[in-house]
Design a protein around this motif. Structure first.
Motif, short mmCIF file in Angstrom:
data_model
loop_
_atom_site.label_atom_id
_atom_site.label_comp_id
_atom_site.label_asym_id
_atom_site.label_seq_id
_atom_site.Cartn_x
_atom_site.Cartn_y
_atom_site.Cartn_z
N GLY A 21 2.63 8.78 4.06
CA GLY A 21 2.99 8.12 2.81
C GLY A 21 1.99 8.31 1.69
O GLY A 21 2.37 8.32 0.52
N LEU A 22 0.70 8.45 2.02
CA LEU A 22 -0.33 8.53 1.00
C LEU A 22 -0.81 9.97 0.78
O LEU A 22 -1.98 10.21 0.45
CB LEU A 22 -1.51 7.63 1.37
CG LEU A 22 -1.20 6.14 1.46
CD1 LEU A 22 -2.42 5.36 1.86
CD2 LEU A 22 -0.63 5.61 0.14
N SER B 106 -13.00 -5.74 -3.50
CA SER B 106 -12.52 -4.44 -3.02
C SER B 106 -11.17 -4.57 -2.32
O SER B 106 -10.29 -3.72 -2.48
CB SER B 106 -13.55 -3.83 -2.07
OG SER B 106 -14.80 -3.67 -2.71
N LEU B 107 -10.99 -5.65 -1.55
CA LEU B 107 -9.71 -5.85 -0.88
C LEU B 107 -8.59 -6.09 -1.89
O LEU B 107 -7.48 -5.57 -1.73
CB LEU B 107 -9.82 -7.03 0.09
CG LEU B 107 -10.70 -6.83 1.31
CD1 LEU B 107 -10.79 -8.12 2.14
CD2 LEU B 107 -10.18 -5.68 2.18
N VAL C 5 -2.96 0.49 -3.73
CA VAL C 5 -2.31 1.26 -2.66
C VAL C 5 -0.80 1.39 -2.90
O VAL C 5 -0.24 2.49 -2.74
CB VAL C 5 -2.62 0.65 -1.29
CG1 VAL C 5 -1.71 1.23 -0.20
CG2 VAL C 5 -4.07 0.91 -0.91
N PRO C 6 -0.08 0.33 -3.27
CA PRO C 6 1.36 0.53 -3.55
C PRO C 6 1.63 1.51 -4.69
O PRO C 6 2.59 2.30 -4.62
CB PRO C 6 1.85 -0.88 -3.91
CG PRO C 6 0.88 -1.80 -3.26
CD PRO C 6 -0.44 -1.11 -3.34
N LEU C 7 0.79 1.50 -5.72
CA LEU C 7 0.98 2.45 -6.82
C LEU C 7 0.71 3.88 -6.37
O LEU C 7 1.43 4.81 -6.76
CB LEU C 7 0.07 2.07 -7.99
CG LEU C 7 0.34 0.74 -8.66
CD1 LEU C 7 -0.66 0.48 -9.78
CD2 LEU C 7 1.76 0.67 -9.21
N VAL C 8 -0.33 4.05 -5.55
CA VAL C 8 -0.63 5.39 -5.04
C VAL C 8 0.50 5.88 -4.14
O VAL C 8 0.93 7.04 -4.22
CB VAL C 8 -1.98 5.37 -4.29
CG1 VAL C 8 -2.24 6.72 -3.62
CG2 VAL C 8 -3.12 5.03 -5.25
N TRP C 9 1.00 5.00 -3.28
CA TRP C 9 2.13 5.38 -2.41
C TRP C 9 3.34 5.76 -3.25
O TRP C 9 4.04 6.73 -2.95
CB TRP C 9 2.48 4.23 -1.48
CG TRP C 9 3.65 4.52 -0.60
CD1 TRP C 9 3.65 5.10 0.62
CD2 TRP C 9 5.04 4.24 -0.91
NE1 TRP C 9 4.93 5.22 1.11
CE2 TRP C 9 5.80 4.70 0.19
CE3 TRP C 9 5.69 3.67 -1.99
CZ2 TRP C 9 7.18 4.58 0.23
CZ3 TRP C 9 7.07 3.56 -1.96
CH2 TRP C 9 7.80 4.01 -0.86
N LEU C 10 3.60 5.00 -4.32
CA LEU C 10 4.75 5.29 -5.17
C LEU C 10 4.59 6.64 -5.86
O LEU C 10 5.56 7.41 -5.96
CB LEU C 10 4.90 4.18 -6.21
CG LEU C 10 6.18 4.16 -7.05
CD1 LEU C 10 7.39 3.92 -6.17
CD2 LEU C 10 6.09 3.09 -8.13
N ALA C 11 3.39 6.93 -6.33
CA ALA C 11 3.16 8.21 -7.01
C ALA C 11 3.33 9.39 -6.05
O ALA C 11 3.95 10.41 -6.41
CB ALA C 11 1.76 8.23 -7.63
#
Length: 316
Positions: free
Chosen positions: A78-79, A49-50, A57-63
Motif C-alpha cells: 500500500g505504501l 511523532s505518533l 500515513v493515510p495521505l501517503v497511502w492515498l497518493a
C-alpha cells in the motif's frame, strides 16, 4: 563666600573640569541558567511523532494508491508504487466514468460550499460583531443558546431537519443542504470572541463622530480588522461543508445532486451490489482529487488562519 557644592545625581550631572567624563556603565547581560532553558521531553516528542504518522500515513497511502490500477491495488504494497503507473489514466477515467458524473458532483460541492459556507461565514460575522459591540436585552440568553448549540452534534439534528424540510417540500433539492449549512454556532462564537478584542470601541466612536453610520462603520472600519477571524471561520465552515456526508445522505436521493462525499460513497458501494462494477481505483483517485482544494486553501490562507486563532490570547 564659597560657591555651593555640585551634587552628582546621574549620568548628566556636572563633573569637575579637567577630568574626562566617564562612559556610562552598561548593564551586564543576564546569564541564562540551565533551569531557564526549555527542556526536551522525550515523551512529548514521541507523542508528536505518533500524531504526525497518524495524520500523514493515510495521505501517503492515498497518493500511492491513486497511481495503481484496479488489479494493482490488491497485488502491491500500500505504501509504494506498483509496476504500472496509472495516475493519469485514473484521473481521466474518473472524470469520464458514468457519463462524467464526477464533474457534476464536484460542481455540486462547489455550490454547497460557496452558498453554504460563504453564507454561514457572513452571518457569523454579522452576528458576532453585533453581540460583541452592542448591548441589548437578552444578550446573555443569546450567549447561552450559542454555547448550547456548539455542544450539539450536527448528526443529532439531521433527522429533525429532514422532517421539517419534508413538510416544506424541500427535500431532494440543493436547498436541503445549503440552508442547514448557513447555521454555524461555532463560527458565531468564534467571531464574537474575535470581534471583542479586534475592534476597539474608541475607533468606532471616532467613526461615529465623523458622521459615519453603523453600516458604514462596520464595512469601512470593523470589517478590515476582522479579516483574520473571517478567514478562520471561512476555513472551518468550508471544511465542514466540503466533507459533509450525513446531511446529504439524509436529504438527497437523486444522484445528480450528490456532493463528492456521497458520490464517491456510492461508487464504493456498487461493488457489493449484484452485477455492480468494482472501481476502487477510481474511488481512491477521486478521493485524492477531493482533498486537493482543501490543502490548497489551507496553504494559501495559513497566515490568516494562524493569526485568527491567536487573536485575543494575550491581553495587554
Amino acid at each position: 563666600m564659597a560657591p555651593p557644592a555640585v551634587t552628582a545625581s546621574g549620568p548628566s550631572a556636572a563633573v569637575p573640569s579637567g577630568r574626562p567624563r566617564s562612559a556610562p556603565r552598561l548593564r551586564a547581560p543576564r546569564r541564562r541558567h540551565s533551569a531557564d532553558r526549555p527542556r526536551r521531553s522525550v515523551l512529548l516528542t514521541l507523542l508528536t511523532s505518533l500524531v504526525l504518522l497518524y495524520s500523514l500515513v493515510p495521505l501517503v497511502w492515498l497518493a500511492f494508491s491513486a497511481t495503481k490500477t484496479q488489479e494493482g491495488l490488491s497485488r502491491s504494497f500500500g505504501l509504494w508504487f506498483d509496476g504500472d503507473f496509472a495516475l493519469w489514466d485514473n484521473i481521466g477515467r474518473t472524470f469520464t466514468y458514468d457519463d462524467g458524473v464526477f464533474t457534476r458532483w464536484l460542481l455540486n460541492t462547489v455550490l454547497y460550499v460557496g452558498l453554504g459556507a460563504g453564507g454561514a461565514t457572513f452571518l457569523a460575522v454579522l452576528g458576532g460583531y453585533a453581540l460583541a459591540k452592542f448591548d441589548f436585552p437578552g444578550r446573555r440568553a443569546v450567549f447561552a443558546v450559542v454555547i448550547g448549540a456548539v455542544a450539539v452534534p450536527g448528526t443529532a439534528l439531521a433527522v429533525p431537519t429532514f422532517l421539517m424540510f419534508s413538510r416544506m417540500g424541500l427535500t431532494n433539492t440543493p436547498w436541503a443542504v445549503i440552508v442547514p449549512s448557513l447555521v454555524s454556532p461555532f463560527g458565531l462564537y468564534l467571531m464574537w470572541v474575535f470581534a471583542t478584542e479586534a475592534v476597539p470601541a474608541e475607533l468606532m466612536e471616532a467613526a461615529r463622530i465623523d458622521g459615519a453610520g453603523e453600516v458604514r462603520t462596520f464595512f469601512t472600519v470593523a470589517l478590515p480588522l476582522l479579516a483574520p477571524g473571517i478567514v478562520t471561520v471561512l476555513l472551518f465552515t468550508m471544511v465542514a461543508t466540503w466533507n459533509n456526508y450525513f446531511l446529504p445522505l439524509v436529504m438527497l436521493k437523486d444522484p445528480d445532486w450528490y456532493p463528492l462525499t456521497l458520490g464517491l460513497g456510492s461508487w464504493n458501494a456498487q461493488a457489493a451490489t449484484a452485477g455492480g462494477e468494482a472501481v476502487f481505483n477510481l474511488v481512491v483517485t477521486g478521493s485524492l482529487l477531493t482533498i486537493v482544494p482543501l490543502i490548497a486553501a489551507f496553504l494559501l490562507l495559513q497566515k490568516y488562519w494562524r493569526s485568527g486563532l491567536a487573536a485575543g490570547s494575550v491581553k495587554e
